[in-house]
Design an enzyme around this catalytic site. Structure first.
Site, PDB file in Angstrom:
ATOM      1  CG  ASP A 147      -0.495   3.869   3.591  1.00  0.00           C
ATOM      2  OD1 ASP A 147      -1.216   4.862   3.808  1.00  0.00           O
ATOM      3  OD2 ASP A 147      -0.956   2.714   3.498  1.00  0.00           O
ATOM      4  NE  ARG A 151      -4.875   3.054   2.025  1.00  0.00           N
ATOM      5  CZ  ARG A 151      -4.630   1.841   2.520  1.00  0.00           C
ATOM      6  NH1 ARG A 151      -5.310   0.786   2.077  1.00  0.00           N
ATOM      7  NH2 ARG A 151      -3.702   1.651   3.446  1.00  0.00           N
ATOM      8  CG  ASN A 152      -1.793   4.892  -0.639  1.00  0.00           C
ATOM      9  OD1 ASN A 152      -2.716   5.698  -0.760  1.00  0.00           O
ATOM     10  ND2 ASN A 152      -1.421   4.428   0.540  1.00  0.00           N
ATOM     11  CG  ASP A 165       0.443   9.791  -2.623  1.00  0.00           C
ATOM     12  OD1 ASP A 165      -0.630   9.352  -3.064  1.00  0.00           O
ATOM     13  OD2 ASP A 165       0.866  10.941  -2.871  1.00  0.00           O
TER      14      ASP A 165
HETATM   15  C1  LIG Z   1       0.332   9.723   3.380  1.00  0.00           C
HETATM   16  N1  LIG Z   1      -0.211   9.032   2.223  1.00  0.00           N
HETATM   17  C2  LIG Z   1       0.100   7.632   2.054  1.00  0.00           C
HETATM   18  C3  LIG Z   1      -0.997   9.719   1.293  1.00  0.00           C
HETATM   19  C4  LIG Z   1      -0.989  11.102   1.257  1.00  0.00           C
HETATM   20  C5  LIG Z   1      -1.780  11.768   0.314  1.00  0.00           C
HETATM   21  C6  LIG Z   1      -2.590  11.046  -0.573  1.00  0.00           C
HETATM   22  C7  LIG Z   1      -2.587   9.652  -0.525  1.00  0.00           C
HETATM   23  C8  LIG Z   1      -1.798   8.986   0.411  1.00  0.00           C
HETATM   24  C9  LIG Z   1      -3.432   8.862  -1.494  1.00  0.00           C
HETATM   25  C10 LIG Z   1      -4.669   9.614  -1.845  1.00  0.00           C
HETATM   26  N2  LIG Z   1      -4.335  10.978  -2.259  1.00  0.00           N
HETATM   27  C11 LIG Z   1      -5.001  11.510  -3.396  1.00  0.00           C
HETATM   28  C12 LIG Z   1      -6.192  12.226  -3.194  1.00  0.00           C
HETATM   29  C13 LIG Z   1      -6.829  12.756  -4.308  1.00  0.00           C
HETATM   30  C14 LIG Z   1      -6.332  12.605  -5.595  1.00  0.00           C
HETATM   31  C15 LIG Z   1      -5.126  11.897  -5.788  1.00  0.00           C
HETATM   32  C16 LIG Z   1      -4.602  11.798  -7.184  1.00  0.00           C
HETATM   33  C17 LIG Z   1      -5.502  11.494  -8.265  1.00  0.00           C
HETATM   34  C18 LIG Z   1      -5.009  11.441  -9.568  1.00  0.00           C
HETATM   35  N3  LIG Z   1      -5.762  11.153 -10.707  1.00  0.00           N
HETATM   36  C19 LIG Z   1      -7.106  11.003 -10.826  1.00  0.00           C
HETATM   37  C20 LIG Z   1      -7.673  10.898 -12.111  1.00  0.00           C
HETATM   38  C21 LIG Z   1      -9.045  10.733 -12.246  1.00  0.00           C
HETATM   39  C22 LIG Z   1      -9.828  10.674 -11.127  1.00  0.00           C
HETATM   40  C23 LIG Z   1     -11.317  10.525 -11.201  1.00  0.00           C
HETATM   41  O1  LIG Z   1     -12.038  11.353 -10.705  1.00  0.00           O
HETATM   42  N4  LIG Z   1     -11.868   9.448 -11.785  1.00  0.00           N
HETATM   43  C24 LIG Z   1     -13.326   9.270 -11.893  1.00  0.00           C
HETATM   44  C25 LIG Z   1     -13.670   8.978 -13.321  1.00  0.00           C
HETATM   45  O2  LIG Z   1     -12.922   7.844 -13.803  1.00  0.00           O
HETATM   46  C26 LIG Z   1     -11.496   8.110 -13.751  1.00  0.00           C
HETATM   47  C27 LIG Z   1     -11.065   8.351 -12.331  1.00  0.00           C
HETATM   48  C28 LIG Z   1      -9.210  10.778  -9.877  1.00  0.00           C
HETATM   49  N5  LIG Z   1      -7.874  10.942  -9.748  1.00  0.00           N
HETATM   50  C29 LIG Z   1      -3.620  11.681  -9.808  1.00  0.00           C
HETATM   51  O3  LIG Z   1      -3.161  11.624 -10.990  1.00  0.00           O
HETATM   52  N6  LIG Z   1      -2.795  11.969  -8.753  1.00  0.00           N
HETATM   53  C30 LIG Z   1      -1.343  12.188  -8.997  1.00  0.00           C
HETATM   54  C31 LIG Z   1      -3.258  12.039  -7.466  1.00  0.00           C
HETATM   55  C32 LIG Z   1      -4.485  11.302  -4.691  1.00  0.00           C
HETATM   56  C33 LIG Z   1      -3.269  10.428  -4.853  1.00  0.00           C
HETATM   57  O4  LIG Z   1      -2.114  11.136  -4.593  1.00  0.00           O
HETATM   58  C34 LIG Z   1      -3.407  11.710  -1.566  1.00  0.00           C
HETATM   59  O5  LIG Z   1      -3.281  12.916  -1.805  1.00  0.00           O
END
Ligand SMILES: CN(C)c1ccc2c(c1)CCN(c1cccc(-c3cc(Nc4ccc(C(=O)N5CCOCC5)cn4)c(=O)n(C)c3)c1CO)C2=O
Length: 285
Positions: A147, A151-152, A165
Protein backbone atom coordinates in the site's frame (compact mmCIF):
# COMPACT_ATOMS: atom_id res chain seq x y z
CA UNK A 1 19.62 -22.46 41.26
CA UNK A 2 16.21 -23.60 39.94
CA UNK A 3 13.65 -25.35 42.25
CA UNK A 4 14.88 -28.81 41.23
CA UNK A 5 18.42 -27.67 42.09
CA UNK A 6 19.53 -27.85 38.43
CA UNK A 7 21.88 -24.96 37.54
CA UNK A 8 19.95 -22.02 35.98
CA UNK A 9 20.98 -21.60 32.28
CA UNK A 10 22.85 -18.34 31.75
CA UNK A 11 20.36 -17.36 29.01
CA UNK A 12 17.35 -17.50 31.36
CA UNK A 13 15.50 -14.16 31.34
CA UNK A 14 17.42 -13.04 28.23
CA UNK A 15 14.96 -15.09 26.18
CA UNK A 16 12.42 -12.31 26.97
CA UNK A 17 11.34 -11.35 23.43
CA UNK A 18 13.35 -8.22 22.65
CA UNK A 19 10.62 -6.92 20.33
CA UNK A 20 8.26 -6.96 23.38
CA UNK A 21 8.06 -3.48 24.92
CA UNK A 22 7.12 -3.02 28.58
CA UNK A 23 4.09 -0.67 28.65
CA UNK A 24 5.41 0.63 31.97
CA UNK A 25 8.25 2.23 29.96
CA UNK A 26 5.78 4.12 27.75
CA UNK A 27 4.22 7.51 28.46
CA UNK A 28 1.29 8.25 26.10
CA UNK A 29 0.86 11.86 24.91
CA UNK A 30 -1.37 13.62 22.35
CA UNK A 31 -3.35 11.87 19.60
CA UNK A 32 -1.74 12.03 16.13
CA UNK A 33 -4.75 10.77 14.21
CA UNK A 34 -6.30 7.43 13.42
CA UNK A 35 -5.65 4.84 10.70
CA UNK A 36 -6.71 1.38 9.64
CA UNK A 37 -6.17 -0.02 13.13
CA UNK A 38 -7.49 2.86 15.23
CA UNK A 39 -5.97 5.71 17.21
CA UNK A 40 -2.26 6.58 17.05
CA UNK A 41 -0.67 8.68 19.80
CA UNK A 42 2.69 10.33 20.31
CA UNK A 43 4.60 8.97 23.27
CA UNK A 44 7.88 8.83 25.17
CA UNK A 45 9.73 5.54 25.61
CA UNK A 46 12.09 5.19 28.59
CA UNK A 47 11.43 8.86 29.39
CA UNK A 48 13.23 10.39 26.41
CA UNK A 49 12.73 8.56 23.08
CA UNK A 50 9.95 10.04 20.91
CA UNK A 51 7.66 7.28 19.62
CA UNK A 52 4.31 6.83 17.89
CA UNK A 53 2.00 4.24 19.44
CA UNK A 54 -0.74 2.52 17.42
CA UNK A 55 -3.40 1.21 19.78
CA UNK A 56 -5.00 -1.71 17.98
CA UNK A 57 -8.78 -1.34 17.91
CA UNK A 58 -10.40 -4.74 18.60
CA UNK A 59 -11.34 -6.62 15.44
CA UNK A 60 -9.33 -4.47 13.04
CA UNK A 61 -6.19 -6.63 12.81
CA UNK A 62 -5.30 -10.36 12.81
CA UNK A 63 -3.15 -9.80 15.86
CA UNK A 64 -1.46 -13.19 16.38
CA UNK A 65 -0.24 -13.28 12.77
CA UNK A 66 1.04 -9.72 13.14
CA UNK A 67 2.85 -10.41 16.44
CA UNK A 68 4.68 -13.29 14.67
CA UNK A 69 5.63 -10.96 11.80
CA UNK A 70 6.75 -8.21 14.21
CA UNK A 71 9.98 -10.17 14.88
CA UNK A 72 10.83 -9.92 11.16
CA UNK A 73 9.75 -6.26 10.88
CA UNK A 74 11.96 -5.08 13.76
CA UNK A 75 14.93 -6.40 11.75
CA UNK A 76 14.09 -4.17 8.73
CA UNK A 77 16.30 -1.14 9.45
CA UNK A 78 17.03 1.68 6.99
CA UNK A 79 17.24 5.48 7.22
CA UNK A 80 14.24 5.78 4.85
CA UNK A 81 12.00 3.29 6.68
CA UNK A 82 9.98 4.23 9.77
CA UNK A 83 11.57 1.94 12.38
CA UNK A 84 9.37 -0.54 14.25
CA UNK A 85 10.71 -0.47 17.83
CA UNK A 86 8.45 -3.25 19.12
CA UNK A 87 5.03 -4.31 20.35
CA UNK A 88 3.18 -4.49 23.68
CA UNK A 89 1.36 -7.77 23.16
CA UNK A 90 0.79 -8.96 26.73
CA UNK A 91 -2.38 -6.87 27.05
CA UNK A 92 -5.33 -5.82 24.92
CA UNK A 93 -5.42 -3.59 22.97
CA UNK A 94 -1.94 -4.43 21.71
CA UNK A 95 0.35 -1.48 20.97
CA UNK A 96 2.64 -1.10 17.95
CA UNK A 97 5.53 1.23 18.87
CA UNK A 98 7.48 2.96 16.08
CA UNK A 99 9.83 5.84 15.42
CA UNK A 100 8.09 9.27 15.54
CA UNK A 101 8.10 11.59 12.49
CA UNK A 102 7.19 15.12 13.54
CA UNK A 103 5.69 16.47 10.28
CA UNK A 104 3.17 13.69 9.74
CA UNK A 105 2.15 12.17 6.41
CA UNK A 106 3.92 13.16 3.18
CA UNK A 107 0.52 13.76 1.54
CA UNK A 108 -0.54 16.35 4.12
CA UNK A 109 2.96 17.88 4.12
CA UNK A 110 2.84 18.36 0.31
CA UNK A 111 -0.63 19.93 0.51
CA UNK A 112 0.31 22.19 3.43
CA UNK A 113 3.56 23.43 1.87
CA UNK A 114 2.52 23.61 -1.80
CA UNK A 115 3.51 27.30 -1.99
CA UNK A 116 7.14 26.67 -1.01
CA UNK A 117 7.54 23.14 -2.42
CA UNK A 118 5.76 23.73 -5.75
CA UNK A 119 8.66 25.61 -7.34
CA UNK A 120 11.43 23.45 -5.84
CA UNK A 121 11.78 20.56 -8.30
CA UNK A 122 15.10 19.57 -6.71
CA UNK A 123 13.46 19.06 -3.32
CA UNK A 124 10.47 17.20 -4.81
CA UNK A 125 12.86 14.89 -6.68
CA UNK A 126 14.93 14.39 -3.50
CA UNK A 127 11.79 13.32 -1.62
CA UNK A 128 11.06 10.77 -4.37
CA UNK A 129 14.65 9.49 -4.20
CA UNK A 130 14.42 9.02 -0.40
CA UNK A 131 11.25 6.92 -0.79
CA UNK A 132 12.98 4.96 -3.59
CA UNK A 133 15.94 4.19 -1.29
CA UNK A 134 13.63 2.86 1.43
CA UNK A 135 11.73 0.78 -1.12
CA UNK A 136 14.99 -0.54 -2.68
CA UNK A 137 15.94 -1.80 0.80
CA UNK A 138 12.56 -3.59 1.16
CA UNK A 139 12.95 -5.01 -2.39
CA UNK A 140 16.42 -6.36 -1.46
CA UNK A 141 14.78 -8.12 1.50
CA UNK A 142 11.94 -9.48 -0.67
CA UNK A 143 9.51 -7.41 1.37
CA UNK A 144 6.41 -6.07 -0.43
CA UNK A 145 4.71 -2.90 0.92
CA UNK A 146 1.26 -3.54 -0.66
CA UNK A 147 0.00 0.00 0.00
CA UNK A 148 2.72 2.46 -1.04
CA UNK A 149 1.31 5.99 -1.44
CA UNK A 150 2.15 9.51 -0.21
CA UNK A 151 -0.42 9.03 2.62
CA UNK A 152 1.70 6.09 3.88
CA UNK A 153 5.01 7.96 3.97
CA UNK A 154 6.03 10.28 6.81
CA UNK A 155 8.14 13.46 7.02
CA UNK A 156 10.68 14.28 9.73
CA UNK A 157 12.97 17.27 10.29
CA UNK A 158 15.09 18.62 7.37
CA UNK A 159 12.65 17.19 4.81
CA UNK A 160 13.57 13.60 5.68
CA UNK A 161 10.99 11.26 4.14
CA UNK A 162 10.47 7.67 5.28
CA UNK A 163 8.24 4.80 4.13
CA UNK A 164 5.77 3.70 6.85
CA UNK A 165 3.37 0.83 7.53
CA UNK A 166 5.04 -1.53 5.05
CA UNK A 167 3.49 -5.01 4.99
CA UNK A 168 0.65 -4.12 7.40
CA UNK A 169 -1.98 -4.49 4.67
CA UNK A 170 -1.72 -8.27 5.18
CA UNK A 171 -3.17 -7.97 8.70
CA UNK A 172 -6.16 -5.72 8.03
CA UNK A 173 -9.42 -7.57 8.74
CA UNK A 174 -11.70 -5.03 7.00
CA UNK A 175 -12.51 -6.66 3.64
CA UNK A 176 -13.63 -3.26 2.28
CA UNK A 177 -9.87 -2.57 2.35
CA UNK A 178 -8.46 -6.00 1.44
CA UNK A 179 -10.67 -7.02 -1.50
CA UNK A 180 -10.11 -5.19 -4.80
CA UNK A 181 -13.89 -4.66 -5.03
CA UNK A 182 -13.98 -2.96 -1.63
CA UNK A 183 -14.61 0.75 -1.15
CA UNK A 184 -11.32 1.23 0.73
CA UNK A 185 -9.06 -0.71 -1.68
CA UNK A 186 -6.36 1.65 -3.06
CA UNK A 187 -7.50 1.23 -6.71
CA UNK A 188 -5.70 4.38 -7.95
CA UNK A 189 -2.31 2.99 -6.86
CA UNK A 190 -2.91 -0.56 -8.24
CA UNK A 191 -1.49 -2.05 -11.49
CA UNK A 192 -3.54 -4.29 -13.86
CA UNK A 193 -2.32 -7.58 -12.33
CA UNK A 194 -3.47 -6.42 -8.88
CA UNK A 195 -6.82 -5.14 -10.18
CA UNK A 196 -7.43 -8.46 -11.99
CA UNK A 197 -5.71 -11.08 -9.80
CA UNK A 198 -4.59 -9.20 -6.62
CA UNK A 199 -1.09 -10.39 -7.59
CA UNK A 200 1.18 -8.23 -5.35
CA UNK A 201 4.94 -8.05 -5.95
CA UNK A 202 7.79 -5.56 -5.78
CA UNK A 203 6.74 -4.69 -9.34
CA UNK A 204 3.25 -3.75 -8.12
CA UNK A 205 5.00 -1.57 -5.49
CA UNK A 206 6.85 0.03 -8.45
CA UNK A 207 3.52 0.94 -10.11
CA UNK A 208 2.35 2.50 -6.82
CA UNK A 209 5.69 4.33 -6.58
CA UNK A 210 5.04 5.92 -9.99
CA UNK A 211 1.71 7.20 -8.67
CA UNK A 212 3.49 8.45 -5.52
CA UNK A 213 5.91 10.40 -7.77
CA UNK A 214 2.87 11.94 -9.50
CA UNK A 215 1.44 12.87 -6.05
CA UNK A 216 4.75 14.51 -5.10
CA UNK A 217 5.08 16.54 -8.34
CA UNK A 218 1.46 17.72 -8.09
CA UNK A 219 2.00 18.60 -4.39
CA UNK A 220 -0.65 16.16 -3.24
CA UNK A 221 -3.38 16.16 -5.89
CA UNK A 222 -5.75 13.16 -6.00
CA UNK A 223 -4.72 10.91 -8.92
CA UNK A 224 -7.43 10.76 -11.66
CA UNK A 225 -9.27 13.58 -9.84
CA UNK A 226 -12.84 12.70 -9.01
CA UNK A 227 -13.10 9.70 -11.39
CA UNK A 228 -14.97 6.74 -9.88
CA UNK A 229 -12.98 3.56 -9.14
CA UNK A 230 -14.72 1.73 -12.03
CA UNK A 231 -13.64 4.50 -14.45
CA UNK A 232 -10.03 4.32 -13.17
CA UNK A 233 -9.97 0.51 -13.57
CA UNK A 234 -11.21 0.91 -17.16
CA UNK A 235 -8.51 3.49 -17.98
CA UNK A 236 -5.70 1.46 -16.40
CA UNK A 237 -6.79 -1.68 -18.29
CA UNK A 238 -6.79 0.33 -21.55
CA UNK A 239 -3.31 1.77 -20.82
CA UNK A 240 -4.48 5.38 -20.27
CA UNK A 241 -1.93 6.88 -17.87
CA UNK A 242 -1.85 9.86 -15.50
CA UNK A 243 -0.90 13.09 -17.34
CA UNK A 244 2.43 14.87 -16.83
CA UNK A 245 2.26 17.22 -13.81
CA UNK A 246 3.07 20.86 -14.72
CA UNK A 247 5.99 21.03 -12.27
CA UNK A 248 7.56 17.96 -13.78
CA UNK A 249 10.50 17.76 -16.23
CA UNK A 250 10.00 15.38 -19.18
CA UNK A 251 12.87 13.16 -17.89
CA UNK A 252 11.06 12.70 -14.59
CA UNK A 253 7.73 11.97 -16.29
CA UNK A 254 9.49 9.37 -18.50
CA UNK A 255 10.55 7.56 -15.29
CA UNK A 256 6.96 7.61 -13.99
CA UNK A 257 5.70 6.14 -17.27
CA UNK A 258 8.17 3.26 -17.04
CA UNK A 259 6.72 2.44 -13.60
CA UNK A 260 3.32 2.19 -15.32
CA UNK A 261 4.35 -0.39 -17.94
CA UNK A 262 1.39 -2.73 -18.41
CA UNK A 263 3.39 -5.90 -17.78
CA UNK A 264 5.33 -6.11 -14.49
CA UNK A 265 8.49 -7.41 -16.23
CA UNK A 266 8.79 -4.15 -18.21
CA UNK A 267 8.85 -2.05 -15.03
CA UNK A 268 12.26 -1.18 -13.51
CA UNK A 269 13.34 -2.48 -10.07
CA UNK A 270 13.74 0.02 -7.22
CA UNK A 271 17.50 -0.60 -7.39
CA UNK A 272 17.60 0.46 -11.07
CA UNK A 273 15.10 3.29 -10.49
CA UNK A 274 17.26 4.79 -7.74
CA UNK A 275 20.26 5.02 -10.12
CA UNK A 276 18.07 6.60 -12.84
CA UNK A 277 16.54 9.18 -10.48
CA UNK A 278 19.93 10.13 -9.01
CA UNK A 279 21.26 10.63 -12.57
CA UNK A 280 18.24 12.75 -13.51
CA UNK A 281 18.75 14.75 -10.33
CA UNK A 282 22.44 15.37 -11.19
CA UNK A 283 21.48 16.31 -14.75
CA UNK A 284 18.86 18.83 -13.66
CA UNK A 285 20.72 20.65 -10.93
C1 LIG B 1 -2.56 -1.01 6.57
N1 LIG B 1 -1.93 0.28 6.35
C2 LIG B 1 -1.32 0.53 5.06
C3 LIG B 1 -1.91 1.25 7.36
C4 LIG B 1 -2.17 0.88 8.67
C5 LIG B 1 -2.14 1.87 9.67
C6 LIG B 1 -1.87 3.20 9.35
C7 LIG B 1 -1.62 3.55 8.02
C8 LIG B 1 -1.65 2.58 7.02
C9 LIG B 1 -1.31 4.98 7.66
C10 LIG B 1 -2.02 5.92 8.58
N2 LIG B 1 -1.78 5.55 9.97
C11 LIG B 1 -1.50 6.59 10.90
C12 LIG B 1 -2.58 7.16 11.59
C13 LIG B 1 -2.29 8.17 12.51
C14 LIG B 1 -1.00 8.61 12.76
C15 LIG B 1 0.08 8.01 12.07
C16 LIG B 1 1.45 8.49 12.40
C17 LIG B 1 1.71 9.90 12.54
C18 LIG B 1 2.99 10.32 12.88
N3 LIG B 1 3.38 11.65 13.05
C19 LIG B 1 2.62 12.78 13.05
C20 LIG B 1 3.20 14.00 13.42
C21 LIG B 1 2.43 15.16 13.41
C22 LIG B 1 1.12 15.09 13.04
C23 LIG B 1 0.23 16.29 13.03
O1 LIG B 1 -0.78 16.31 13.70
N4 LIG B 1 0.51 17.35 12.26
C24 LIG B 1 -0.33 18.56 12.23
C25 LIG B 1 0.54 19.76 12.46
O2 LIG B 1 1.61 19.79 11.50
C26 LIG B 1 2.46 18.62 11.62
C27 LIG B 1 1.66 17.38 11.35
C28 LIG B 1 0.60 13.85 12.68
N5 LIG B 1 1.34 12.72 12.69
C29 LIG B 1 4.03 9.36 13.09
O3 LIG B 1 5.20 9.74 13.39
N6 LIG B 1 3.74 8.03 12.95
C30 LIG B 1 4.83 7.02 13.12
C31 LIG B 1 2.49 7.58 12.62
C32 LIG B 1 -0.18 7.03 11.09
C33 LIG B 1 0.92 6.46 10.24
O4 LIG B 1 1.34 5.24 10.73
C34 LIG B 1 -1.83 4.23 10.36
O5 LIG B 1 -1.82 3.96 11.56
Amino acid sequence: ASPCNRPVPATAGLSHDKWEIDPMELMLLEELGSGQFGVVRRGKWRGSIDVAVKMMKEGTMSEDDFIDEAKVMTKLQHQNLVQLYGVCSKHRPIYIVTEYMKHGSLLNYLRRHEQTLGGNVGLLLDMCIQVCKGMAYLERHNYIHRDLAARNCLVGSENVVKVADFGLARYVLDDQYTSSGGTKFPIKWAPPEVLNYTRFSSKSDIWAYGVLMWEVFTCGKMPYGRLKNTEVVDRVQRGILLEKPKACFKEVYDVMRKCWSHSPEDRPSFRVLKEQLVNVSKGLL
